[in-house]
Design a protein around this motif. Sequence first.
Motif, PDB file in Angstrom:
ATOM      1  N   GLU A 143       0.837  -1.372  -0.059  1.00 34.52           N
ATOM      2  CA  GLU A 143      -0.086   0.056  -0.077  1.00 34.52           C
ATOM      3  C   GLU A 143       0.914   1.274  -0.028  1.00 34.52           C
ATOM      4  OE1 GLU A 143      -3.309   0.804  -0.147  1.00 34.52           O
ATOM      5  OE2 GLU A 143      -3.569  -1.315  -0.490  1.00 34.52           O
ATOM      6  N   PHE A 144       1.945   1.214   0.727  1.00 31.75           N
ATOM      7  CA  PHE A 144       2.757   2.454   0.547  1.00 31.75           C
ATOM      8  C   PHE A 144       3.338   2.854  -0.575  1.00 31.75           C
ATOM      9  CE2 PHE A 144       6.260  -0.409   1.439  1.00 31.75           C
ATOM     10  CZ  PHE A 144       7.295   0.143   0.589  1.00 31.75           C
ATOM     11  N   ILE A 145       3.600   1.884  -1.259  1.00 32.86           N
ATOM     12  CA  ILE A 145       4.110   2.173  -2.770  1.00 32.86           C
ATOM     13  C   ILE A 145       3.112   2.628  -3.685  1.00 32.86           C
ATOM     14  CG2 ILE A 145       5.096   1.220  -5.031  1.00 32.86           C
ATOM     15  CD1 ILE A 145       6.448  -0.777  -3.195  1.00 32.86           C
ATOM     16  N   ILE A 146       1.705   2.144  -3.667  1.00 28.27           N
ATOM     17  CA  ILE A 146       0.679   2.711  -4.190  1.00 28.27           C
ATOM     18  C   ILE A 146       0.219   3.818  -3.775  1.00 28.27           C
ATOM     19  CG2 ILE A 146      -1.935   2.057  -4.518  1.00 28.27           C
ATOM     20  CD1 ILE A 146      -1.554  -0.825  -4.494  1.00 28.27           C
ATOM     21  N   ASP A 147       0.443   4.248  -2.546  1.00 31.28           N
ATOM     22  CA  ASP A 147       0.022   5.553  -1.926  1.00 31.28           C
ATOM     23  C   ASP A 147       0.858   6.500  -2.660  1.00 31.28           C
ATOM     24  OD1 ASP A 147      -2.290   4.571  -0.822  1.00 31.28           O
ATOM     25  OD2 ASP A 147      -1.111   4.518   1.320  1.00 31.28           O
ATOM     26  N   ALA A 148       2.188   6.307  -2.467  1.00 32.29           N
ATOM     27  CA  ALA A 148       3.299   7.311  -3.035  1.00 32.29           C
ATOM     28  C   ALA A 148       2.979   7.468  -4.700  1.00 32.29           C
ATOM     29  CB  ALA A 148       4.609   6.828  -2.777  1.00 32.29           C
ATOM     30  N   SER A 149       2.726   6.341  -5.202  1.00 31.66           N
ATOM     31  CA  SER A 149       2.407   6.678  -6.782  1.00 31.66           C
ATOM     32  C   SER A 149       1.240   7.434  -6.955  1.00 31.66           C
ATOM     33  CB  SER A 149       2.186   5.284  -7.440  1.00 31.66           C
ATOM     34  OG  SER A 149       3.408   4.391  -7.152  1.00 31.66           O
ATOM     35  N   LYS A 192      -0.084   9.629  -4.782  1.00 39.72           N
ATOM     36  CA  LYS A 192       0.326  10.955  -4.574  1.00 39.72           C
ATOM     37  C   LYS A 192       1.291  11.906  -5.538  1.00 39.72           C
ATOM     38  CE  LYS A 192       2.617  13.598  -0.759  1.00 39.72           C
ATOM     39  NZ  LYS A 192       3.370  13.421   0.499  1.00 39.72           N
ATOM     40  N   ALA A 193       2.061  11.043  -6.163  1.00 43.37           N
ATOM     41  CA  ALA A 193       2.968  11.764  -7.054  1.00 43.37           C
ATOM     42  C   ALA A 193       1.929  12.162  -8.518  1.00 43.37           C
ATOM     43  CB  ALA A 193       3.945  10.908  -7.392  1.00 43.37           C
ATOM     44  N   LEU A 194       1.398  11.277  -8.941  1.00 42.10           N
ATOM     45  CA  LEU A 194       0.428  11.531  -9.946  1.00 42.10           C
ATOM     46  C   LEU A 194      -0.405  12.615  -9.967  1.00 42.10           C
ATOM     47  CD1 LEU A 194      -0.467   7.981 -10.970  1.00 42.10           C
ATOM     48  CD2 LEU A 194       1.104   9.356 -12.185  1.00 42.10           C
ATOM     49  N   ARG A 195      -0.988  12.682  -8.566  1.00 43.42           N
ATOM     50  CA  ARG A 195      -2.013  13.800  -8.146  1.00 43.42           C
ATOM     51  C   ARG A 195      -1.243  15.224  -8.130  1.00 43.42           C
ATOM     52  NH1 ARG A 195      -7.091  12.059  -7.845  1.00 43.42           N
ATOM     53  NH2 ARG A 195      -7.369   9.731  -7.271  1.00 43.42           N
ATOM     54  N   ALA A 196       0.104  15.100  -7.796  1.00 38.18           N
ATOM     55  CA  ALA A 196       0.927  16.431  -7.758  1.00 38.18           C
ATOM     56  C   ALA A 196       1.411  16.824  -9.019  1.00 38.18           C
ATOM     57  CB  ALA A 196       2.161  16.110  -6.560  1.00 38.18           C
ATOM     58  N   GLY A 197       0.966  16.168 -10.076  1.00 42.22           N
ATOM     59  CA  GLY A 197       1.458  16.483 -11.277  1.00 42.22           C
ATOM     60  C   GLY A 197       2.847  16.135 -11.752  1.00 42.22           C
ATOM     61  N   GLU A 198       3.313  15.190 -11.146  1.00 45.23           N
ATOM     62  CA  GLU A 198       4.616  14.739 -11.358  1.00 45.23           C
ATOM     63  C   GLU A 198       4.632  13.589 -12.458  1.00 45.23           C
ATOM     64  OE1 GLU A 198       6.911  13.418  -7.874  1.00 45.23           O
ATOM     65  OE2 GLU A 198       6.105  14.990  -6.773  1.00 45.23           O
ATOM     66  N   THR A 199       4.489  14.142 -13.720  1.00 46.80           N
ATOM     67  CA  THR A 199       4.198  13.408 -14.829  1.00 46.80           C
ATOM     68  C   THR A 199       4.806  13.801 -16.058  1.00 46.80           C
ATOM     69  OG1 THR A 199       2.309  14.703 -15.521  1.00 46.80           O
ATOM     70  CG2 THR A 199       1.954  12.946 -14.150  1.00 46.80           C
ATOM     71  N   PHE A 200       5.755  14.833 -15.955  1.00 45.30           N
ATOM     72  CA  PHE A 200       6.518  15.499 -17.057  1.00 45.30           C
ATOM     73  C   PHE A 200       7.721  14.807 -17.341  1.00 45.30           C
ATOM     74  CE2 PHE A 200       3.479  18.450 -15.684  1.00 45.30           C
ATOM     75  CZ  PHE A 200       2.589  18.681 -16.631  1.00 45.30           C
ATOM     76  N   TYR A 201       8.521  15.087 -18.158  1.00 36.20           N
ATOM     77  CA  TYR A 201       9.994  14.631 -18.578  1.00 36.20           C
ATOM     78  C   TYR A 201      10.753  14.919 -17.412  1.00 36.20           C
ATOM     79  CZ  TYR A 201       8.679  13.303 -23.463  1.00 36.20           C
ATOM     80  OH  TYR A 201       8.217  12.824 -24.520  1.00 36.20           O
ATOM     81  N   SER A 202      11.745  14.173 -17.069  1.00 36.42           N
ATOM     82  CA  SER A 202      12.614  14.358 -15.973  1.00 36.42           C
ATOM     83  C   SER A 202      13.992  14.215 -16.761  1.00 36.42           C
ATOM     84  CB  SER A 202      12.567  13.337 -14.856  1.00 36.42           C
ATOM     85  OG  SER A 202      13.445  13.744 -14.004  1.00 36.42           O
TER      86      SER A 202
END
Length: 252
Positions: A58-64, A66-76
């Motif tokens: 669950e902690f991995i699912i929750d972190a994923s 959270k990252a998606l909802r924070a907009g961390e979806t762009f090129y890095s």
Amino acid sequence: MSGAAHVPSGAATQEDLPVRAAIASLEHSAIREIAHAGMGDPDVIPLWFGEPDLPTPEFIIDASDKALRAGETFYSHNRGVPELRQVLADYSTRLYRTPISADRITVTAAGMNALMLVAELLIDAGDNIVAATPMWPNFFRCIGIMGGTVHQVPLESDGETWRLDLDRLFDACDARTRAICINSPSNPTGWMMDAEAQAAVLNFCRSRGIWLIGDEVYARLVYARPVAPSFLELAEPDDLLLVANSFSKTWA
């Protein structure tokens, strides 16, 4: 370009498409065919792929999430998010009790993606790698795609344990050998190379100026110790060593 190749009505079938001969001649995965035949059948115990039977924690699912909802979806960064690479470097340093800096870490899409990049990095047409086998065959397809070949050195069994004859391994190397590949702990045998043998292989690669590829995706799936012996514990930062790992095994 994305998606499947478009074939006009009445045109050639997929089998007739003019793809590279190195691709068209690749062997189909028997493991994949077995998996497709059994997937979804509740009476079948799935032993085809090397993956846990537990769902992602669950902690991995929750972190994923959270990252998606924070907009961390762009090129890095090309080699991965710097903070992630630093965390992986710190984790590896603790696990292997040897300093591993973030500039030695590259994050890829998957373990097989990492091995494909290794093949692209090292292999020209006519080159070869030497590999202790059996091991997961997909990497051999990567070598073939690049025009290379694999010299296989089978593990030997006395009926109870597996062993690798290092003299045979070294004798299999020739003037076109670019790397030795060791999968330890092994899929499918479970064989695990000890630190003494790892040191001998590393020293041989140093003496020949060839690469050492460590497929260590099962490093944490061992008994009686926290982690399997790793080439990372023995190598210097400038050694010709590439180690592949994966979130899919230890972390589901």
